[in-house]
Structures are given as structure tokens and as C-alpha cells.
Enzyme design. Structure first.
Site, PDB file in Angstrom:
ATOM      1  N   ARG A 259      46.232 -54.741 -27.724  1.00 51.73           N
ATOM      2  CA  ARG A 259      46.312 -53.777 -26.745  1.00 51.73           C
ATOM      3  C   ARG A 259      45.162 -53.106 -27.004  1.00 51.73           C
ATOM      4  NH1 ARG A 259      50.223 -48.789 -25.604  1.00 51.73           N
ATOM      5  NH2 ARG A 259      48.843 -47.997 -26.909  1.00 51.73           N
TER       6      ARG A 259
ATOM      7  N   ARG B  12      59.044 -55.111 -18.853  1.00 49.34           N
ATOM      8  CA  ARG B  12      58.885 -54.747 -20.123  1.00 49.34           C
ATOM      9  C   ARG B  12      59.767 -53.759 -20.371  1.00 49.34           C
ATOM     10  NH1 ARG B  12      55.324 -53.643 -23.259  1.00 49.34           N
ATOM     11  NH2 ARG B  12      55.175 -51.303 -23.048  1.00 49.34           N
TER      12      ARG B  12
ATOM     13  N   GLU C  15      49.009 -52.720 -17.951  1.00 46.99           N
ATOM     14  CA  GLU C  15      50.329 -52.220 -17.957  1.00 46.99           C
ATOM     15  C   GLU C  15      50.370 -50.965 -17.220  1.00 46.99           C
ATOM     16  OE1 GLU C  15      51.504 -51.830 -21.986  1.00 46.99           O
ATOM     17  OE2 GLU C  15      52.916 -50.368 -21.468  1.00 46.99           O
TER      18      GLU C  15
ATOM     19  N   TYR D  44      46.041 -40.886 -23.960  1.00 39.21           N
ATOM     20  CA  TYR D  44      46.912 -41.658 -24.460  1.00 39.21           C
ATOM     21  C   TYR D  44      46.389 -42.974 -25.059  1.00 39.21           C
ATOM     22  CZ  TYR D  44      50.209 -45.182 -24.627  1.00 39.21           C
ATOM     23  OH  TYR D  44      51.006 -46.202 -24.915  1.00 39.21           O
TER      24      TYR D  44
ATOM     25  N   ASP E  88      58.345 -45.546 -31.912  1.00 39.60           N
ATOM     26  CA  ASP E  88      59.317 -44.474 -31.770  1.00 39.60           C
ATOM     27  C   ASP E  88      60.737 -45.193 -31.440  1.00 39.60           C
ATOM     28  OD1 ASP E  88      58.720 -45.135 -29.182  1.00 39.60           O
ATOM     29  OD2 ASP E  88      57.470 -43.125 -28.844  1.00 39.60           O
TER      30      ASP E  88
ATOM     31  N   HIS F 254      59.031 -53.841 -24.386  1.00 40.59           N
ATOM     32  CA  HIS F 254      58.375 -52.408 -24.965  1.00 40.59           C
ATOM     33  C   HIS F 254      58.914 -52.543 -26.502  1.00 40.59           C
ATOM     34  CE1 HIS F 254      58.566 -47.574 -25.033  1.00 40.59           C
ATOM     35  NE2 HIS F 254      57.380 -48.197 -25.374  1.00 40.59           N
TER      36      HIS F 254
ATOM     37  N   TRP G 227      51.940 -38.029 -17.409  1.00 41.27           N
ATOM     38  CA  TRP G 227      51.488 -38.332 -18.877  1.00 41.27           C
ATOM     39  C   TRP G 227      51.778 -39.926 -19.285  1.00 41.27           C
ATOM     40  CZ3 TRP G 227      53.983 -40.388 -23.356  1.00 41.27           C
ATOM     41  CH2 TRP G 227      53.235 -40.512 -24.463  1.00 41.27           C
TER      42      TRP G 227
ATOM     43  N   GLU H 140      58.760 -50.093 -19.201  1.00 44.80           N
ATOM     44  CA  GLU H 140      59.228 -49.474 -20.460  1.00 44.80           C
ATOM     45  C   GLU H 140      59.946 -48.226 -20.103  1.00 44.80           C
ATOM     46  OE1 GLU H 140      55.264 -48.535 -22.472  1.00 44.80           O
ATOM     47  OE2 GLU H 140      55.742 -46.535 -22.009  1.00 44.80           O
TER      48      GLU H 140
ATOM     49  N   ASP I  61      47.109 -50.504 -21.485  1.00 44.95           N
ATOM     50  CA  ASP I  61      48.019 -49.854 -20.768  1.00 44.95           C
ATOM     51  C   ASP I  61      47.582 -48.607 -20.117  1.00 44.95           C
ATOM     52  OD1 ASP I  61      50.253 -48.318 -20.471  1.00 44.95           O
ATOM     53  OD2 ASP I  61      51.285 -48.240 -22.662  1.00 44.95           O
TER      54      ASP I  61
ATOM     55  N   GLU J 282      55.785 -56.686 -27.748  1.00 44.11           N
ATOM     56  CA  GLU J 282      54.942 -55.362 -28.384  1.00 44.11           C
ATOM     57  C   GLU J 282      55.295 -55.225 -29.913  1.00 44.11           C
ATOM     58  OE1 GLU J 282      55.089 -51.619 -26.373  1.00 44.11           O
ATOM     59  OE2 GLU J 282      53.305 -50.903 -27.358  1.00 44.11           O
TER      60      GLU J 282
ATOM     61  N   HIS K  61      48.323 -52.963 -31.693  1.00 46.28           N
ATOM     62  CA  HIS K  61      47.586 -51.829 -30.897  1.00 46.28           C
ATOM     63  C   HIS K  61      45.961 -51.751 -31.418  1.00 46.28           C
ATOM     64  CE1 HIS K  61      51.284 -49.562 -29.288  1.00 46.28           C
ATOM     65  NE2 HIS K  61      51.269 -50.950 -28.759  1.00 46.28           N
TER      66      HIS K  61
ATOM     67  N   HIS L 276      49.296 -46.396 -18.522  1.00 45.18           N
ATOM     68  CA  HIS L 276      50.246 -45.329 -18.762  1.00 45.18           C
ATOM     69  C   HIS L 276      50.474 -44.575 -17.592  1.00 45.18           C
ATOM     70  CE1 HIS L 276      52.809 -42.936 -21.522  1.00 45.18           C
ATOM     71  NE2 HIS L 276      52.745 -43.927 -22.237  1.00 45.18           N
TER      72      HIS L 276
HETATM   73  O1  KDG Z   1      58.087 -42.636 -26.138  1.00 42.61           O
HETATM   74  C1  KDG Z   1      57.052 -43.194 -25.228  1.00 42.61           C
HETATM   75  C2  KDG Z   1      56.072 -44.115 -25.867  1.00 42.61           C
HETATM   76  O2  KDG Z   1      56.936 -45.118 -26.425  1.00 42.61           O
HETATM   77  C3  KDG Z   1      55.205 -44.908 -25.188  1.00 42.61           C
HETATM   78  O3  KDG Z   1      54.383 -43.948 -24.543  1.00 42.61           O
HETATM   79  C4  KDG Z   1      54.326 -46.027 -25.654  1.00 42.61           C
HETATM   80  O4  KDG Z   1      53.420 -46.670 -23.625  1.00 42.61           O
HETATM   81  C5  KDG Z   1      53.860 -47.230 -24.530  1.00 42.61           C
HETATM   82  C6  KDG Z   1      53.493 -48.444 -25.028  1.00 42.61           C
HETATM   83  O5  KDG Z   1      53.331 -49.274 -24.407  1.00 42.61           O
HETATM   84  O6  KDG Z   1      54.125 -48.760 -26.272  1.00 42.61           O
HETATM   85 MG    MG Z   2      53.154 -48.566 -22.263  1.00 38.81          MG
END
Ligand code: KDG
Ligand code: MG
Length: 402
Positions: free
Chosen positions: A147, A283, A236, A159, A316, A312, A402, A262, A210, A339, A122, A212
Site C-alpha cells: 500500500r 475488508r 480503499e 493519513y 492497532d 483489515h 478522518w 474496516e 487507502d 493487510e 505499507h 480513508h
Molecule cells: O484504528 C484505525 C486504523 O486501524 C485505520 O485507520 C488503519 O485505515 C487503516 C488501514 O487500512 O489499515
Molecule cells: Mg484503511
């Protein structure tokens, strides 16, 4: 070999992680990731209250049958809590089988299909200039795919762009942060970001982006078109993933490759996307789609449609999920990219692992099983703290994705 015990370990070394540790009567144990971000304890409870009692006494080698027991055998099937619990068990059983047979899991999945697995990192910045500067540092670190996200003038938090959130009302432990969103401002700046990036680094580097889940189909179609000159590797989550047919409009209007998945936990949630070839990359993550077994089933379905995986790999989810993705990704055929967001040093210490990164490629390593473990003594030193993912509102206060 029988399962004699299974325990749920909750820890917070920089982020919250839920881990399932499965023990066998031959002294071999396996680990599985059960992290569902922002809802961690729901899965921990589901596992300890309902799944663990079913596991003890079972044949540890019966991976497929256990997967079916926890999926098909659950009347209230699917849903992220159920599939995340099922994923953790599945990963732990593949880990056990690999260790018992003395081979890395990828050997059980058919052996190597490639020398290494290309991954993307990223890069981001408040401004286009900052984002491009970070892109340079990622390329210097060896990545071949990056990314790219940037801030939007007038919006405080966006984001994918790390900012100091200390002045935000609330903390992530009390209630979710609330970000604001402005689609028109975003649609203006995103093509400018990629124009600047291509000018700075040329045409060879793979650039990803992304969205999102923020756009409507026609807005996403417009963005896809506007990004075409910059030859993205993928766009994405252009629209929200839970309306599969929404991708038809996007697909009809742009040749920018599309990725999604994801938040998809089950083949039924991406079946139309794949069968109608509405996307190029699926993903799903091993931690949410039923572990290595679930990932393999989705990938096998996607293979004849020329849809590839791009799992993905946000930070986290624990290193156990990354290890599972790498054993799958080095062995399966229709794999596009992986990723890779860096875990904190504390997370890396709590989850010692055999996987390595070199020259833009990840490798699962040669350790038997998944090649990743949990250091329980270290894990015990990091407390779990309740935390939420952010939410987003339009400038006028309307709730949005989000
Ligand atoms: O917990 C949510 C995240 O893992 C997510 O928002 C991350 O969009 C994401 C990505 O592409 O890694
Ligand atoms: Mg994503």
C-alpha cells in the site's frame, strides 16, 4: 467442557489492546481480541459488566449458539462496542476448541485452501520520492503487494504518512490530533505517486491505496479513473463506508477495483455493497465483525457475488486478530489478500504467536487453536494510556472525515 471464568486484560505495549481470556473446567484457556481503538474501555466495561456474567457455566464448544446469544440475544444489537465484545468471545471459543481437539483452528474451518496467504505491507513518505524508496525496501523484504501513501504539499500531517507530531497542539492522550485536508491537492498528487511507482517497480507488483473515506462519490469516481493506467490492486475506502449506495457512482465510472469495510461491523452494513457487486474486496476485521464466525458469514454471503476478502490488519488490533484472520484466510475460498502492518517488538513479546511470514505470504502455523497467547506478566508492565484517533478539518476549519 464448561467456561468457568473469563477476564478482561487491558495493556499498552506500544498501542492499547484489550484481551478477553476465557478459562474452562479442563484447564484449557482461549484468548480473543477486544480492541476498539480510541474507545478501548467501553468494550472492556461491556465485556466485564454484561458479557462475562453470561459466559460462566456455558458449554465452551457451543460457538454458534454463544455467537447468537451475544448478537441476536442482544436487543440493542450491532454497533462497534457490542460486535467487538462478541468478536472477542468468538475468537476465544474457537481457540479453546482447537486446543481441546489438538488442531489449528483452520482445520475446524474446512482445512487449507492455499499454501500461504498473500499479504500487503505499507510504504509511505512525505514526498513521492520517499514513498517510492520505501516501496523498494518492502519489495526487498519479500512483499508482493504494498500500500502506497504520500504527503500532500502544504498539509502538515496526512493519513498514512508517519510524521513527527510533537509540535501539534494537544497530545493524543488529552484530545485528538487535528489534521487538515485539501481534496483538490490530494487528487492532483495521488496519480503522480502511482505513475512514479509504476515507473520505478514495473507492472508486476500489486499496488494498493487507502483514500480513508475522504472523497465524495464523484471525486472518488474521478480518482479511480485517473488511477486506471497504474492498475491498482485496489482503491480503499474511496468514500465513507456508511452510505452503501454512494459506491454506485464510483463503480459506474471506473474499473479500478474497490475495497471497503474496516469500519463495517455487520452483514447488514455491507449487504448492498456485496449484492450489487459495488466492491471487489470486503475488508471487515475479525475483531469488529463478530469474530471468526461473523467473518465466515460475511465471506459466505460474498462468495457467489465474486467479492473477496481483504481483512483489515492494522497494527492497532492485536496479534490475536491477525491470527484469527490467518486461520480464516488460509481456509476460506474467496480470500483476496490480508493487510499486515507490523506490531511493535513489545506487542509481539506480549502476544507470542505461531504465525510466520515468508516470501510475501503469511501462514497461521500448526499450533493447536489460534496459536497465539497473552503473556500476562509482561502485559502487566505496560500501562494503558487513553488515546484518540485523529480528526480532520478542511483548510477553512470545517470538520471532515478522518
Ligand atoms: O484504528 C484505525 C486504523 O486501524 C485505520 O485507520 C488503519 O485505515 C487503516 C488501514 O487500512 O489499515
Ligand atoms: Mg484503511
Amino acid at each position: 467442557m464448561k467456561v468457568v471464568d473469563a477476564r478482561v486484560i487491558v495493556t499498552g505495549p506500544g498501542a492499547n489492546f484489550v484481551t478477553l481470556k476465557v478459562e474452562t473446567d479442563e484447564g484449557i484457556h482461549g484468548v480473543g481480541d477486544a480492541t476498539l481503538v480510541g474507545r478501548e474501555l467501553a468494550v472492556a466495561t461491556y465485556l466485564s459488566e454484561y458479557v462475562v456474567p453470561m459466559l460462566t457455566g456455558r458449554d465452551a464448544f457451543a460457538i454458534e449458539d454463544t455467537w447468537q446469544l451475544l448478537g441476536r440475544g442482544s436487543y440493542w444489537r450491532r454497533g462497534p462496542v457490542q460486535t467487538t465484545a462478541q468478536s472477542a468471545v468468538d475468537m476465544a471459543l474457537w481457540d479453546i476448541k482447537g486446543k481441546a481437539l489438538g488442531v489449528p483452528v483452520y482445520e475446524l474451518l474446512g482445512g487449507r485452501s492455499r499454501k500461504g496467504l498473500m499479504c500487503y505491507s505499507h510504504a509511505h513518505g512525505d514526498t513521492i520520492e520517499d514513498a517510492v524508496e520505501m516501496l523498494h525496501t518492502k519489495l526487498e523484504a519479500g512483499y508482493r503487494a504494498v500500500r502506497l501513501q504520500c504527503g500532500i504539499p502544504g498539509l502538515r500531517t496526512v493519513y498514512g504518512v508517519e510524521r513527527d507530531l510533537s509540535e501539534q497542539p494537544g497530545t493524543p492522550h488529552e484530545r485528538p490530533y487535528s489534521e487538515s485536508w485539501d481534496t483538490e491537492a490530494y487528487l492532483r498528487i495521488a496519480p503522480m505517486l502511482f505513475e512514479a511507482a509504476r515507473e520505478a517497480v514495473g507492472g508486476e507488483v500489486h499496488l494498493l491505496h487507502d483514500v480513508h473515506h475522504r472523497l465524495t462519490p464523484i471525486e472518488a469516481a474521478r480518482l479511480g479513473r485517473d488511477l486506471e493506467p497504474y492498475r491498482l490492486f485496489w482503491m480503499e475506502d474511496a468514500v465513507q463506508a456508511d452510505i452503501q449506495t454512494a459506491f454506485r457512482t464510483v463503480r459506474q465510472h471506473t474499473t479500478t477495483p474497490l475495497a471497503v469495510g474496516e469500519v463495517i461491523n455487520h452483514l447488514s452494513e455491507c449487504e448492498v455493497l456485496i449484492r450489487e457487486q459495488l466492491i471487489d474486496y470486503i475488508r471487515v476485521a475479525a475483531v469488529h465483525c463478530g469474530g471468526i464466525t461473523g467473518l465466515r458469514k460475511i465471506a459466505a454471503f460474498a462468495e457467489p457475488y465474486q467479492v473477496r476478502t481483504g481483512c483489515h490488519g492494522a497494527a492497532d488490533m492485536s496479534p490475536i486478530t491477525l491470527a484469527a484472520a490467518l486461520h480464516f484466510g488460509i481456509s476460506a475460498h474467496n480470500v483476496g489478500i490480508q493487510e499486515r502492518a507490523l506490531h511493535t517488538p513489545q506487542t509481539d513479546e506480549v502476544f507470542p504467536h505461531a504465525y510466520t511470514f515468508s516470501d510475501g505470504l503469511l501462514d497461521p502455523g500448526e499450533a493447536p487453536g489460534l496459536g497465539v497467547d497473552i503473556d500476562e506478566a509482561l502485559a502487566a508492565g505496560y500501562e494503558y494510556r487513553r488515546s484518540y484517533l485523529p480528526v480532520a478539518r478542511l483548510r477553512d476549519g470545517t470538520m471532515t472525515n478522518w
